[in-house]
Design a protein around this motif. Structure first.
Motif, PDB file in Angstrom:
ATOM      1  N   ASP A  30      26.472   2.216 -44.060  1.00 37.69           N
ATOM      2  CA  ASP A  30      25.609   3.129 -44.739  1.00 37.69           C
ATOM      3  C   ASP A  30      25.697   4.357 -43.508  1.00 37.69           C
ATOM      4  O   ASP A  30      25.960   4.336 -42.253  1.00 37.69           O
ATOM      5  N   SER A  48      22.316   5.519 -42.270  1.00 34.11           N
ATOM      6  CA  SER A  48      20.933   5.713 -42.208  1.00 34.11           C
ATOM      7  C   SER A  48      20.883   6.173 -40.782  1.00 34.11           C
ATOM      8  O   SER A  48      20.101   7.002 -40.561  1.00 34.11           O
ATOM      9  N   ALA A  93      18.834   9.806 -39.983  1.00 35.16           N
ATOM     10  CA  ALA A  93      17.510   9.518 -39.071  1.00 35.16           C
ATOM     11  C   ALA A  93      17.272  10.696 -38.154  1.00 35.16           C
ATOM     12  O   ALA A  93      16.104  10.805 -37.794  1.00 35.16           O
ATOM     13  N   ASP A 120      12.489  11.314 -45.657  1.00 33.84           N
ATOM     14  CA  ASP A 120      12.483  10.057 -45.614  1.00 33.84           C
ATOM     15  C   ASP A 120      12.552   9.403 -47.051  1.00 33.84           C
ATOM     16  O   ASP A 120      13.432   8.446 -47.397  1.00 33.84           O
ATOM     17  N   GLN A 180      16.151   9.860 -47.808  1.00 33.33           N
ATOM     18  CA  GLN A 180      17.171   8.976 -47.138  1.00 33.33           C
ATOM     19  C   GLN A 180      17.504   7.700 -47.795  1.00 33.33           C
ATOM     20  O   GLN A 180      18.607   6.849 -47.771  1.00 33.33           O
ATOM     21  N   ARG A 181      16.384   7.078 -48.671  1.00 34.10           N
ATOM     22  CA  ARG A 181      16.679   5.755 -49.564  1.00 34.10           C
ATOM     23  C   ARG A 181      17.284   6.118 -50.699  1.00 34.10           C
ATOM     24  O   ARG A 181      17.359   5.181 -51.421  1.00 34.10           O
TER      25      ARG A 181
END
Length: 241
Positions: free
Chosen positions: A46, A48, A52, A205, A208-209
């Motif tokens: 991924d 992430s 971030a 955030d 991002q999920r």
């Protein structure tokens, strides 16, 4: 608006500004993703670790791109000529903003090979990654709109840069758990949650999920519109003077 957009975009590609921004952005995001974020150590297919760091990198680099939009015009005296153009203020503001946003979009597009690499190494959630890219682009627009507004308020590029970074930092830091816990202890949980809704980090955030929330899209679009509205008011004040 199209003529202003082309003029501004041409000024980016014919000067080192855009190239330096893209180069430094790619180097910085690579450094943070692989060295600080532990991209390989995580052993996950991924991005992430990549996304971030976007808010923190954008918070510094995008005000550097937008600080010249109006401040440079004022410093060089070219703003007087710009004010005489038969174009409404909103067209001037939007044309300049979209040119800067195009540069940010180009920088994001140059990170696509990382997305391709993740697909070669594993089976990531591409829908979530695509959502994060769209959210990152909207977030970039928000930071640029803040920078453009500050640039219109002062003829000094450095002052515009510092003000934009400061405002961007405040809007970003509101979403940090440490900050929310601090306000929760003083003002209560309800106030803390309300403050979080004004945070850029809070809305990014969720994206991002891989969660597409209308309120997050509305937040970024509203923040862009609000800042560009104040930008137009500042330009109108110059025009009226």
């Amino acid at each position: 608006m199209t003529a202003i957009y082309r003029r501004e975009l041409l000024s980016y590609v014919t000067t080192p500004t855009a190239y330096v921004f893209v180069a430094v952005f790619l180097f910085s995001i690579g450094l943070f993703t692989f060295q600080v974020g532990g991209f390989f150590e995580a052993r996950r297919a991924d991005l992430s670790a990549f996304f971030a760091f976007h808010p923190w990198i954008f918070m510094v680099f995008l005000p550097a791109v937008s600080m010249r939009l109006w401040a440079e015009e004022a410093r060089s005296g070219a703003i007087e000529l710009l004010m005489t153009l038969p174009a409404p203020t909103w067209a001037l503001v939007l044309g300049k903003f979209l040119a800067a946003w195009t540069v940010a979009a180009a920088a994001l597009l140059m990170t696509i090979p990382l997305w391709i690499s993740v697909n070669i190494l594993g089976s990531p959630d591409n829908a979530a990654i695509f959502t994060a890219y769209i959210a990152s682009l909207l977030m970039a627009g928000a930071y640029l709109a803040i920078g453009s507004m500050m640039s219109a308020l002062t003829p000094a590029q450095i002052v515009a840069f510092v003000l934009a970074v400061l405002v961007s930092f405040l809007l970003t830091a509101l979403g940090l758990p440490l900050v929310l816990d601090f306000f929760s202890g003083i003002l209560g949980g309800g106030v803390s949650e309300a403050l979080a809704r004004f945070s850029i980090m809070h809305h990014f955030d969720a994206a991002q999920r891989g969660v597409v929330e209308f309120r997050s899209v509305f937040y970024f679009v509203s923040l862009i519109a609000l800042c560009l509205g104040f930008n137009a008011l500042a330009v109108d004040a110059r025009r009226g003077g």
